[in-house]
Motif scaffolding. Sequence first.
Motif, PDB file in Angstrom:
ATOM      1  N   LEU A 193      43.538  30.511  53.226  1.00  0.00           N
ATOM      2  CA  LEU A 193      45.515  30.175  53.565  1.00  0.00           C
ATOM      3  C   LEU A 193      45.773  29.713  52.663  1.00  0.00           C
ATOM      4  CD1 LEU A 193      47.653  30.670  55.540  1.00  0.00           C
ATOM      5  CD2 LEU A 193      46.731  29.262  56.963  1.00  0.00           C
ATOM      6  N   ALA A 194      45.170  28.013  52.211  1.00  0.00           N
ATOM      7  CA  ALA A 194      45.744  27.041  51.246  1.00  0.00           C
ATOM      8  C   ALA A 194      46.084  28.116  50.260  1.00  0.00           C
ATOM      9  CB  ALA A 194      45.016  26.272  51.284  1.00  0.00           C
ATOM     10  N   GLY A 195      44.878  28.741  49.682  1.00  0.00           N
ATOM     11  CA  GLY A 195      44.800  29.201  48.210  1.00  0.00           C
ATOM     12  C   GLY A 195      46.719  30.002  48.433  1.00  0.00           C
ATOM     13  N   VAL A 196      46.396  30.682  49.741  1.00  0.00           N
ATOM     14  CA  VAL A 196      47.820  31.894  49.270  1.00  0.00           C
ATOM     15  C   VAL A 196      48.996  30.833  49.123  1.00  0.00           C
ATOM     16  CG1 VAL A 196      49.746  33.243  50.780  1.00  0.00           C
ATOM     17  CG2 VAL A 196      46.760  33.439  50.962  1.00  0.00           C
ATOM     18  N   VAL A 215      49.007  38.607  47.427  1.00  0.00           N
ATOM     19  CA  VAL A 215      48.768  37.090  46.814  1.00  0.00           C
ATOM     20  C   VAL A 215      47.197  37.363  48.288  1.00  0.00           C
ATOM     21  CG1 VAL A 215      48.661  34.995  47.435  1.00  0.00           C
ATOM     22  CG2 VAL A 215      50.340  36.849  45.831  1.00  0.00           C
ATOM     23  N   ILE A 216      47.538  37.548  49.359  1.00  0.00           N
ATOM     24  CA  ILE A 216      46.684  37.259  50.633  1.00  0.00           C
ATOM     25  C   ILE A 216      45.960  37.836  50.671  1.00  0.00           C
ATOM     26  CG2 ILE A 216      46.475  37.649  53.105  1.00  0.00           C
ATOM     27  CD1 ILE A 216      49.207  37.645  53.723  1.00  0.00           C
ATOM     28  N   LEU A 217      45.641  39.328  50.175  1.00  0.00           N
ATOM     29  CA  LEU A 217      44.426  40.219  50.196  1.00  0.00           C
ATOM     30  C   LEU A 217      43.638  39.797  48.585  1.00  0.00           C
ATOM     31  CD1 LEU A 217      42.925  42.942  51.104  1.00  0.00           C
ATOM     32  CD2 LEU A 217      43.967  44.255  49.537  1.00  0.00           C
ATOM     33  N   ALA A 218      44.105  38.869  47.608  1.00  0.00           N
ATOM     34  CA  ALA A 218      43.088  38.593  46.688  1.00  0.00           C
ATOM     35  C   ALA A 218      42.685  37.397  47.133  1.00  0.00           C
ATOM     36  CB  ALA A 218      44.507  37.955  45.597  1.00  0.00           C
TER      37      ALA A 218
END
Length: 666
Positions: A193-196, A215-218
């Motif tokens: 989640l932080a990555g998104v 972006v979420i899926l990646a």
Amino acid sequence: MTALLARIQDWFGRPLNRFIERLRLRLAQPDALLQVTLLGLIAGLLAALLVVAFRLALEGLQVYALGLPGAERYESLPAEWRLLLPILGALVLGLAFHLLPFGMRNVGVGHVIIRFHRFGADMPWQNAVVQFVAGVWGLLIGLSGGREGPGIHLGAFAGSLLGHSLGLPNNSVRTLSGCGVAAAISAAFNTPLAGVIFALEVVIKQYTLASFLPVILASSMGALLATTVFGPETLFTIEIHHQMSFWEVPTLLALGLTIGAMAAGYIQIVEGTIARSWNWPVWARFTAAGVATGIIGFWVPEILGIGHDTTDLVAAAELTLGALLIIAVAKWLLASVTVGLGLPIGTIAPVLMTGAVVGGTLGSLLYRLDQIPLNDVAFYTVLGMGAMMGATLQAPLAALAAVLELTSDTGAILPAMITIVVSGLVSRMVFGKSGLYDAILRANDQQMPGPSLWFNGDNIGVSSIIERRVAEVSCPCNLARFEQALEEKPAWLVIRDENRQAMGVIRYAPARAAFDQIFNQALFDAQTRAEQAAREADAEAQAGQASAEGQQGTADEAAHTPASTAEGGTETPDTVETDSAETGTGIDIEALANQVREEVRFDPAEISGFYQAADVEVGYTLTQAQRVMREEDVGVLVARRMLGSPQARTLGVMTAAMLEQAIVER
């Protein structure tokens, strides 16, 4: 055989080329959600593979080349190694960079942001190779940095490589590059989640559904691959279960204030270091960072490397208060100087460690005063990490998500919100500091006018950006009114029609030049006409006098005594007295000039430098003003109060450039 291969290639190649061409056309549309999401999954996988390879290379060299008992265990090195390893290693790295072409030296998050917004997310492979090797080397020799900076670069490169290999349009390449960034952060910290949110807040700089889902899926793919290789544990072994009470609010406010000031100081040191080392050769800058790291690491080995092991010790309250204060100050200073000197390593990990030590110091102090149990020291450690990350990067949502994922405790959300908000406000509003990456780009004279997540056109009113030094005239108008409008040297002159609707605007300089030209020409023409009229009048008077003298000629000749002689003088025509304001023909120039000002009328819309404009209500937002510009097809707006009323007052002028700059910068 050759013919068979050509036929097979023809069978499979043509359908594949047609499919890719249709894919390119579809991805050029803004609603190609399914296609870009599937490609985002592939980009996330490629990015995660690069990040995992980077981490395996680094940790393998730390254990097998340096002989450390575990990754990041630089405290086990002899003191002379802690001194010489960073110095000599940084010198080698600096000399290697010195030999590289200038363009290949650009690496890191700042490079990603620049390439993302200015070059359609085109990430050169040469820079990615340099980032991989230099990042591993820089962290191996103990420089104060993190893996996430190289990881972000490598992740963005993975998405860019996929997009450009397929020949996709730039809008899709940008999205795939953002997917790579999210996957890199997720794989580095095991925080999907932080990555998104980090990718959206820091790199992409916009929230849209078309970019959110890919972006979420990646990011999920990045976390999945990282947990498959390294296990399901988060980066920090911190477990907390805390229930917030009301008495803690002042403590949280104090923590937020302290970390906000430290974040502002961190950015200030980075900016100052860049300014002072701007003209240094690259090998000198890198060596200076190595010398500082070696000297401080000789006495405080906890600051070497990424520092995740030290963060675990802080959370477990295994360090004394004195050691915590020394580590906090040393890491804060060294990390900021290292970032300012431009080393090709990450900047988030040092920020997290600094915040962790500050929060852990507060927690340890409260524990020793019997105000909290031992387990709550870890709680304050995590709060410090989130607050320092949020304030330094100006990415509050990413920091909040990181706190939630690192603790797996929903009870930390409210206290984390308080500390992150307070620290971010202190750094931005009290000390006037923007995010770290924006500050780095600005200090390097590479300011990035990308979209702002702090404000947009709906949050900013027209009245906040208009140029208020204006005057107005009606069209057509006389020279007197036009000159009166120019007396106070307004920045803009607003031209209105007979119904008081804005026709256009003119800047002061061309308006002044046009007035001088029109007035001087009109005055010259009027003076010429007046002089011609005066000459004609004089000729008529002289002709009349000659006729009268002819009728008296016989009597005067018979008497032989001219009246003029008898009187002792000569009869001459009366002359007109003139003063300094008159010409030789008796024309009053000042009166003539005033007459010209009043009588000469002209159309200001014919002046060179005239811009068409439209009225806009001063209470509108910038988004509404943009809509008015599009509907009226103009590039300038005139702000008025009580739009449409005859008594409406002109308050200022706003151009399209001013509007766009306000949305970007604020």
